[in-house]
Design a protein around this motif. Structure first.
Motif, PDB file in Angstrom:
ATOM      1  N   ILE A 223       0.836  -1.208   0.000  1.00  0.00           N
ATOM      2  CA  ILE A 223       0.000   0.000   0.000  1.00  0.00           C
ATOM      3  C   ILE A 223       0.870   1.257   0.000  1.00  0.00           C
ATOM      4  CG2 ILE A 223      -1.818   1.272   1.264  1.00  0.00           C
ATOM      5  CD1 ILE A 223      -2.694  -1.333  -0.338  1.00  0.00           C
ATOM      6  N   GLU A 224       2.039   1.168   0.617  1.00  0.00           N
ATOM      7  CA  GLU A 224       2.974   2.312   0.540  1.00  0.00           C
ATOM      8  C   GLU A 224       3.318   2.587  -0.926  1.00  0.00           C
ATOM      9  OE1 GLU A 224       3.507   4.068   3.252  1.00  0.00           O
ATOM     10  OE2 GLU A 224       4.523   5.466   1.901  1.00  0.00           O
ATOM     11  N   LYS A 225       3.602   1.514  -1.685  1.00  0.00           N
ATOM     12  CA  LYS A 225       3.905   1.692  -3.118  1.00  0.00           C
ATOM     13  C   LYS A 225       2.669   2.165  -3.875  1.00  0.00           C
ATOM     14  CE  LYS A 225       7.470  -1.800  -3.714  1.00  0.00           C
ATOM     15  NZ  LYS A 225       7.620  -3.231  -3.980  1.00  0.00           N
ATOM     16  N   ALA A 226       1.503   1.731  -3.412  1.00  0.00           N
ATOM     17  CA  ALA A 226       0.250   2.097  -4.096  1.00  0.00           C
ATOM     18  C   ALA A 226       0.020   3.609  -4.063  1.00  0.00           C
ATOM     19  CB  ALA A 226      -0.929   1.364  -3.449  1.00  0.00           C
ATOM     20  N   TYR A 227       0.493   4.260  -2.987  1.00  0.00           N
ATOM     21  CA  TYR A 227       0.357   5.727  -2.919  1.00  0.00           C
ATOM     22  C   TYR A 227       0.993   6.361  -4.152  1.00  0.00           C
ATOM     23  CZ  TYR A 227      -1.451   6.356   1.837  1.00  0.00           C
ATOM     24  OH  TYR A 227      -2.259   6.387   2.948  1.00  0.00           O
ATOM     25  N   ARG A 228       2.169   5.844  -4.530  1.00  0.00           N
ATOM     26  CA  ARG A 228       2.868   6.456  -5.680  1.00  0.00           C
ATOM     27  C   ARG A 228       2.079   6.208  -6.960  1.00  0.00           C
ATOM     28  NH1 ARG A 228       7.808   5.302  -9.126  1.00  0.00           N
ATOM     29  NH2 ARG A 228       7.833   7.260 -10.275  1.00  0.00           N
ATOM     30  N   TYR A 229       1.587   4.966  -7.146  1.00  0.00           N
ATOM     31  CA  TYR A 229       0.839   4.678  -8.384  1.00  0.00           C
ATOM     32  C   TYR A 229      -0.464   5.483  -8.440  1.00  0.00           C
ATOM     33  CZ  TYR A 229       4.204   0.983  -9.252  1.00  0.00           C
ATOM     34  OH  TYR A 229       5.360   0.294  -9.489  1.00  0.00           O
ATOM     35  N   ARG A 230      -1.087   5.687  -7.282  1.00  0.00           N
ATOM     36  CA  ARG A 230      -2.298   6.523  -7.272  1.00  0.00           C
ATOM     37  C   ARG A 230      -1.948   7.928  -7.734  1.00  0.00           C
ATOM     38  NH1 ARG A 230      -5.497   8.281  -1.792  1.00  0.00           N
ATOM     39  NH2 ARG A 230      -3.536   9.429  -1.539  1.00  0.00           N
ATOM     40  N   ARG A 231      -0.807   8.430  -7.282  1.00  0.00           N
ATOM     41  CA  ARG A 231      -0.373   9.770  -7.681  1.00  0.00           C
ATOM     42  C   ARG A 231      -0.111   9.809  -9.192  1.00  0.00           C
ATOM     43  NH1 ARG A 231      -0.888  14.918  -7.548  1.00  0.00           N
ATOM     44  NH2 ARG A 231       1.007  16.148  -7.554  1.00  0.00           N
TER      45      ARG A 231
END
Ligand SMILES: Cc1ncc(COP(=O)(O)O)c(C=O)c1O
Length: 356
Positions: A223-231
């Protein structure tokens, strides 16, 4: 709009209007800048849903499609392969996003959207010489299955698919846009349906009746990595608590009532099945989606859809011979009775041939 002219919209559970209480809760929501993870309402929603799904963390995103596509991006590398069920949303209805965003190849299986461990074994492609195939890295399950007609999976079957995926060392995503409905169908807690999956997406804007939003859940690292993909995908928002509040309200107040939608769907399924010229597989009507087949070749689903719409009854024509009706928060038992009456009288009349 008066009751007599009220439109009865059975096209999808995405058409619901926020209730007065939900709007009030949204108006009162405390907000902050979610890009800095300072929106208390978004944070509360994420924590609560992560907890419900039995995952370490969850991330609020604008749509179910974005949640699915972030998951695919997290769990694959360009050139990888992903196994999906027939007509899976993340294969067919996300505008080719898995190819566009993650540069992967999809292997859709045949059937009603569900599949077996054996199917996964048969479709699996290893990463080995002479490298003819895209190596399989991910399998995705949709529960409930939309195009399958709101079908729920057998939990034992899911366990076997997950065990096989582990043997093959491939990741596992659950598209649980309507997992809330599945939990009501099984009479179980959501977290029992998510065990073993690396990522789980759920939608707030379908049966739960919130105006916007979905979540992607998984372990903290993912989910930490997901923050970047959401951005990257443009889905990072600011005072998102205003809309997240609708989701939080829905999670608190609209989960249990999904059983009413299932009861209404059963009523529709049984009543429509009694109409000459229509056939509904009642045993496969598990949750809130009803698929009705037009069995008389003189009937055409597109024509039926249009004629019913003219009388204020909206549903979807999914093929020349099939219509889809979905029950939800804004549909009552009386609405279902009215829809059945209208469809019955339209079918009785003889103007429903192709090209009319
Ligand atoms: C099974 C499933 N997954 C994902 C989605 C995507 O949701 P959204 O429309 O919020 O992108 C849908 C939408 O209907 C769906 O039915």
């Amino acid at each position: 709009m008066t009751q007599s002219t009220k439109k009865i919209d059975l096209r999808s559970d995405t058409v619901t209007q926020p209730t007065a209480d939900m709007r009030h809760f949204m108006a009162e929501a405390k907000v902050g800048d979610d890009m800095y993870q300072e929106d208390p309402t978004v944070n509360a929603l994420q924590e609560e849903v992560a907890d419900l799904l039995g995952k370490e963390k969850a991330l609020y995103v604008p749509t179910g499609s974005m949640a699915n596509q972030i998951a695919i991006k997290l769990l694959t590398q360009p050139g990888d392969g992903m196994i999906v069920g027939n007509h899976a949303h993340n294969w067919m209805f996300e505008s080719g996003a898995a190819g566009f965003i993650s540069s992967i190849q999809l292997t859709p299986l045949t059937g009603d959207g569900r599949f077996t461990a054996q199917d996964v074994k048969a479709a699996y492609k290893p990463n080995q010489a002479p490298y003819h195939f895209a190596p399989t890295r991910l399998v995705s399950i949709e529960n409930t299955h939309n195009v399958g007609g709101g079908l729920v999976w057998n939990q034992g079957e899911i366990a076997q698919v997950l065990a096989t995926a582990d043997e093959l060392k491939i990741a596992k995503h659950l598209d649980g846009a309507r997992l809330w409905n599945a939990a009501i169908y099984y009479g179980t807690e959501l977290h029992t349906l998510t065990q073993g999956f690396d990522t789980v997406s759920v939608c707030l804007s379908k049966g739960l009746g919130a105006p916007v939003g979905s979540l992607l859940a998984g372990n903290s690292e993912l989910i930490e990595k997901a923050y970047r993909y959401r951005r990257i995908m443009g889905g990072a928002m600011r005072q998102a608590g205003i809309i997240a509040a609708g989701g939080l309200y829905a999670v608190h107040h609209h989960r249990e009532r999904l059983s009413e939608d299932h009861t209404n769907a059963q009523f529709l399924a049984k009543s429509l099945n009694e109409i000459k010229g229509l056939k509904v597989n009642i045993d496969s009507t598990h949750t809130n989606i009803v698929m009705a087949d037009l069995t008389d070749k003189r009937l055409n689903a597109q024509v039926l859809e249009q004629k019913a719409k003219d009388q204020g009854i909206l549903f979807l024509c999914v093929s020349d011979q099939r219509i889809r009706l979905v029950t939800h928060l804004d549909i009552t038992q009386q609405d279902c009775e009215k829809a059945v009456e209208t469809i019955q009288s339209l079918i009785k009349k003889s103007f429903l041939t192709v090209g009319c």
